[in-house]
Design a protein around this motif. Structure first.
Motif, short mmCIF file in Angstrom:
data_model
loop_
_atom_site.label_atom_id
_atom_site.label_comp_id
_atom_site.label_asym_id
_atom_site.label_seq_id
_atom_site.Cartn_x
_atom_site.Cartn_y
_atom_site.Cartn_z
N LEU A 102 66.50 52.12 -9.02
CA LEU A 102 65.43 52.09 -10.03
C LEU A 102 64.14 51.56 -9.40
CD1 LEU A 102 67.36 50.89 -13.19
CD2 LEU A 102 66.40 53.16 -12.76
N ASN A 103 64.25 50.56 -8.56
CA ASN A 103 63.08 50.03 -7.86
C ASN A 103 62.49 51.09 -6.93
OD1 ASN A 103 61.27 47.82 -7.12
ND2 ASN A 103 62.31 47.92 -5.15
N PHE A 104 63.34 51.79 -6.20
CA PHE A 104 62.90 52.84 -5.28
C PHE A 104 62.04 53.88 -6.02
CE2 PHE A 104 63.43 57.09 -3.52
CZ PHE A 104 63.02 56.91 -2.22
N PHE A 105 62.48 54.25 -7.24
CA PHE A 105 61.78 55.25 -8.02
C PHE A 105 60.73 54.64 -8.97
CE2 PHE A 105 65.40 57.99 -6.83
CZ PHE A 105 64.70 59.11 -6.40
N HIS A 106 60.37 53.38 -8.73
CA HIS A 106 59.34 52.68 -9.52
C HIS A 106 59.69 52.63 -11.00
CE1 HIS A 106 56.28 53.87 -6.16
NE2 HIS A 106 57.21 53.03 -5.74
N LEU A 107 60.96 52.32 -11.29
CA LEU A 107 61.44 52.29 -12.67
C LEU A 107 61.99 50.94 -13.08
CD1 LEU A 107 63.27 55.74 -12.64
CD2 LEU A 107 61.21 55.17 -13.95
N THR A 108 61.73 49.91 -12.31
CA THR A 108 62.28 48.59 -12.61
C THR A 108 61.87 48.11 -14.00
OG1 THR A 108 62.30 48.05 -10.26
CG2 THR A 108 62.43 46.21 -11.79
#
Length: 186
Positions: A102-108
């Protein structure tokens, strides 16, 4: 290797006719062609969601296939994080890995939200994160950049580049900036 041998599929009209192609064991392949040329149909055939009318697919038996559809297919009553975790059993669930994706895809920040509160691009990236979290030998991604801006398309490219070292990534795309090792024109 995965081979398509004289593969054909029709609905009301022929969509794929006599397709022959050999996919590598690992790497990335872009399926390119006009709308309606059969890119999504080919992904569905490879995933086993459709059966060919003629010809055959050789080399898919025993492979773990992970698919990201054009529609995100998120359950509306579950948070984004829970939608990601859903694809693994409780015994193999790894919240840290899901959070990393989620962090990788900027979804945190979106992780605790329900899907109706997310933009189309966020849903698209969530679908890709879920596919990566599920894992596999073959990743089938249908139009993974279609709702994304330049910055997020670069994330998809980075994801493909990281996966192709150990798996086969096949993407259908109209995006000329999405680079793969090989191309298949339909």
């Amino acid at each position: 290797m995965i081979e398509l041998k004289e593969l054909s599929k029709s609905y009301d009209h022929p969509v794929l006719t006599g397709i022959t192609f050999t996919f590598p064991e690992t790497g990335s392949v872009a399926l390119r062609g006009a709308s309606g040329s059969g890119k999504t149909t080919l992904l569905r055939l490879l995933a086993g969601l459709e059966k060919p009318d003629g010809g055959k697919i050789v080399g898919m038996a025993g492979r773990k296939v992970s698919m990201a559809f054009q529609e995100a297919r998120l359950l509306p009553f579950m948070t984004l994080l829970d939608n990601i975790l859903l694809v693994r059993s409780k015994e193999t669930e790894d919240r840290e890995e899901a959070a990393r994706l989620l962090n990788f895809f900027h979804l945190t920040k979106a992780a605790p939200q329900l899907p109706d509160t997310l933009s189309g691009g966020e849903k698209c990236r969530a679908s890709l994160a879920r596919s990566m979290y599920y894992g596999g030998d073959v990743f089938l991604w249908d139009e993974p950049t279609r709702e994304l801006d330049e910055e997020n398309r670069a994330l998809v490219q980075k994801a493909i580049d990281s996966l192709k070292e150990k798996a086969l990534v096949i993407v259908s795309t109209h995006d000329p900036q999405l680079l793969c090792d090989r191309e298949m024109e339909l």
